[in-house]
Design a protein around this motif. Sequence first.
Motif, mmCIF file in Angstrom:
data_model
loop_
_atom_site.group_PDB
_atom_site.id
_atom_site.type_symbol
_atom_site.label_atom_id
_atom_site.label_comp_id
_atom_site.label_asym_id
_atom_site.label_seq_id
_atom_site.Cartn_x
_atom_site.Cartn_y
_atom_site.Cartn_z
ATOM 1 N N LEU A 1 -2.988 13.972 -3.467
ATOM 2 C CA LEU A 1 -2.532 12.662 -3.007
ATOM 3 C C LEU A 1 -3.129 11.552 -3.859
ATOM 4 O O LEU A 1 -4.265 11.652 -4.334
ATOM 5 C CB LEU A 1 -2.935 12.435 -1.548
ATOM 6 N N PHE A 2 -2.350 10.488 -4.045
ATOM 7 C CA PHE A 2 -2.788 9.299 -4.753
ATOM 8 C C PHE A 2 -2.623 8.109 -3.817
ATOM 9 O O PHE A 2 -1.542 7.895 -3.270
ATOM 10 C CB PHE A 2 -1.954 9.077 -6.026
ATOM 11 N N PHE A 3 -3.695 7.337 -3.639
ATOM 12 C CA PHE A 3 -3.713 6.177 -2.755
ATOM 13 C C PHE A 3 -3.689 4.915 -3.615
ATOM 14 O O PHE A 3 -4.481 4.797 -4.560
ATOM 15 C CB PHE A 3 -4.985 6.178 -1.903
ATOM 16 N N TYR A 4 -2.796 3.970 -3.289
ATOM 17 C CA TYR A 4 -2.654 2.747 -4.061
ATOM 18 C C TYR A 4 -2.663 1.526 -3.138
ATOM 19 O O TYR A 4 -2.096 1.567 -2.049
ATOM 20 C CB TYR A 4 -1.317 2.723 -4.813
ATOM 21 N N VAL A 5 -3.274 0.451 -3.620
ATOM 22 C CA VAL A 5 -3.196 -0.858 -2.973
ATOM 23 C C VAL A 5 -2.827 -1.851 -4.071
ATOM 24 O O VAL A 5 -3.445 -1.859 -5.139
ATOM 25 C CB VAL A 5 -4.525 -1.253 -2.297
ATOM 26 N N MET A 6 -1.806 -2.677 -3.806
ATOM 27 C CA MET A 6 -1.312 -3.622 -4.795
ATOM 28 C C MET A 6 -1.517 -5.055 -4.318
ATOM 29 O O MET A 6 -1.359 -5.349 -3.135
ATOM 30 C CB MET A 6 0.187 -3.414 -5.046
ATOM 31 N N MET B 1 0.879 -1.180 0.000
ATOM 32 C CA MET B 1 0.000 0.000 0.000
ATOM 33 C C MET B 1 0.907 1.218 0.000
ATOM 34 O O MET B 1 1.956 1.208 0.649
ATOM 35 C CB MET B 1 -0.882 0.037 1.259
ATOM 36 N N CYS B 2 0.501 2.244 -0.709
ATOM 37 C CA CYS B 2 1.298 3.471 -0.680
ATOM 38 C C CYS B 2 0.433 4.694 -0.954
ATOM 39 O O CYS B 2 -0.656 4.601 -1.510
ATOM 40 C CB CYS B 2 2.471 3.403 -1.646
ATOM 41 N N ILE B 3 0.961 5.813 -0.510
ATOM 42 C CA ILE B 3 0.368 7.119 -0.782
ATOM 43 C C ILE B 3 1.464 7.944 -1.434
ATOM 44 O O ILE B 3 2.561 8.071 -0.883
ATOM 45 C CB ILE B 3 -0.126 7.803 0.504
ATOM 46 N N LEU B 4 1.163 8.485 -2.603
ATOM 47 C CA LEU B 4 2.111 9.332 -3.334
ATOM 48 C C LEU B 4 1.542 10.737 -3.449
ATOM 49 O O LEU B 4 0.321 10.918 -3.461
ATOM 50 C CB LEU B 4 2.374 8.775 -4.732
ATOM 51 N N ASP B 5 2.429 11.724 -3.550
ATOM 52 C CA ASP B 5 1.949 13.095 -3.745
ATOM 53 C C ASP B 5 1.722 13.353 -5.229
ATOM 54 O O ASP B 5 1.913 12.465 -6.063
ATOM 55 C CB ASP B 5 2.913 14.116 -3.111
ATOM 56 N N ASN B 6 1.329 14.571 -5.578
ATOM 57 C CA ASN B 6 0.976 14.866 -6.973
ATOM 58 C C ASN B 6 2.186 14.979 -7.893
ATOM 59 O O ASN B 6 2.031 15.226 -9.080
ATOM 60 C CB ASN B 6 0.090 16.106 -7.083
ATOM 61 N N ASP B 7 3.402 14.798 -7.360
ATOM 62 C CA ASP B 7 4.601 14.726 -8.187
ATOM 63 C C ASP B 7 5.100 13.296 -8.323
ATOM 64 O O ASP B 7 6.132 13.047 -8.942
ATOM 65 C CB ASP B 7 5.715 15.595 -7.590
ATOM 66 N N GLY B 8 4.401 12.351 -7.687
ATOM 67 C CA GLY B 8 4.802 10.952 -7.741
ATOM 68 C C GLY B 8 5.802 10.565 -6.665
ATOM 69 O O GLY B 8 6.349 9.465 -6.709
ATOM 70 N N ASN B 9 6.036 11.439 -5.719
ATOM 71 C CA ASN B 9 6.967 11.131 -4.635
ATOM 72 C C ASN B 9 6.248 10.422 -3.498
ATOM 73 O O ASN B 9 5.090 10.723 -3.202
ATOM 74 C CB ASN B 9 7.618 12.414 -4.104
ATOM 75 N N ARG B 10 6.955 9.518 -2.856
ATOM 76 C CA ARG B 10 6.386 8.736 -1.767
ATOM 77 C C ARG B 10 6.112 9.600 -0.547
ATOM 78 O O ARG B 10 6.948 10.345 -0.091
ATOM 79 C CB ARG B 10 7.363 7.637 -1.385
ATOM 80 N N VAL B 11 4.898 9.501 -0.036
ATOM 81 C CA VAL B 11 4.536 10.100 1.241
ATOM 82 C C VAL B 11 4.602 9.013 2.306
ATOM 83 O O VAL B 11 5.190 9.196 3.366
ATOM 84 C CB VAL B 11 3.124 10.732 1.191
ATOM 85 N N LEU B 12 4.023 7.860 1.983
ATOM 86 C CA LEU B 12 4.023 6.727 2.902
ATOM 87 C C LEU B 12 3.840 5.460 2.076
ATOM 88 O O LEU B 12 3.015 5.435 1.156
ATOM 89 C CB LEU B 12 2.882 6.876 3.911
ATOM 90 N N ALA B 13 4.601 4.425 2.392
ATOM 91 C CA ALA B 13 4.469 3.162 1.660
ATOM 92 C C ALA B 13 4.848 2.001 2.562
ATOM 93 O O ALA B 13 5.695 2.135 3.444
ATOM 94 C CB ALA B 13 5.360 3.162 0.424
ATOM 95 N N LYS B 14 4.202 0.883 2.314
ATOM 96 C CA LYS B 14 4.507 -0.339 3.032
ATOM 97 C C LYS B 14 4.367 -1.503 2.060
ATOM 98 O O LYS B 14 3.334 -1.648 1.409
ATOM 99 C CB LYS B 14 3.544 -0.501 4.200
ATOM 100 N N TYR B 15 5.428 -2.304 1.932
ATOM 101 C CA TYR B 15 5.418 -3.478 1.063
ATOM 102 C C TYR B 15 5.542 -4.719 1.934
ATOM 103 O O TYR B 15 6.370 -4.769 2.838
ATOM 104 C CB TYR B 15 6.550 -3.398 0.039
#
Length: 178
Positions: free
Chosen positions: A81-86, A21-35
């Motif tokens: 912000l962009f929220f992702y779940v993989m 799971m990760c959250i990226l900002d509007n430039d594609g930089n990591r704000v928070l991520a966990k793999y």
Amino acid sequence: MVYTTMEGALFEPTLYIVKGMCILDNDGNRVLAKYYDKDVLPTPKEQKAFEKNLFNKTHRANSEIIILDGLTCVYKSNVDLFFYVMGSSHENELILQSVLNALYESVSILLRRNVEKRILMDSLDAVMLAFDEICDRGVILDSDPTSIVGRAALRTEDVPLGEQTVVQALYNIMNNNY
């Protein structure tokens, strides 16, 4: 029990559904991520490259799902912000979507509906706890945003010391609340 995919490949059912799971900002930089899977994106360098590629493929798209590098990724954006779940490529998208909704709604409640990078950074500790309350090593623990927030919120005067998480207790001790 063994399941067969349309391609004929066999795989064992597992509880380890979420790969990251990760959250990226509007430039594609990591704000928070966990793999959670060390076989998928094992190094920070590979994770950053994947996140950059994922952001480039999704930041202008109108869909909510993409398969990238063998991973099924569901995502949602809001303001900056962009929220992702993989999950793996054979994973059920609806389950991943429910995890994404739990993550987004939990963050939304924690940030009092102002889901923006600046406000998220001020409450990063609570958002990190929400990550941990949703998923542990790839196993989905909870998808109800109110119960996630109830356990992740850093409440100082409401929770007795014996019932606090370690992070809450350390937070209170460092801020001289006891």
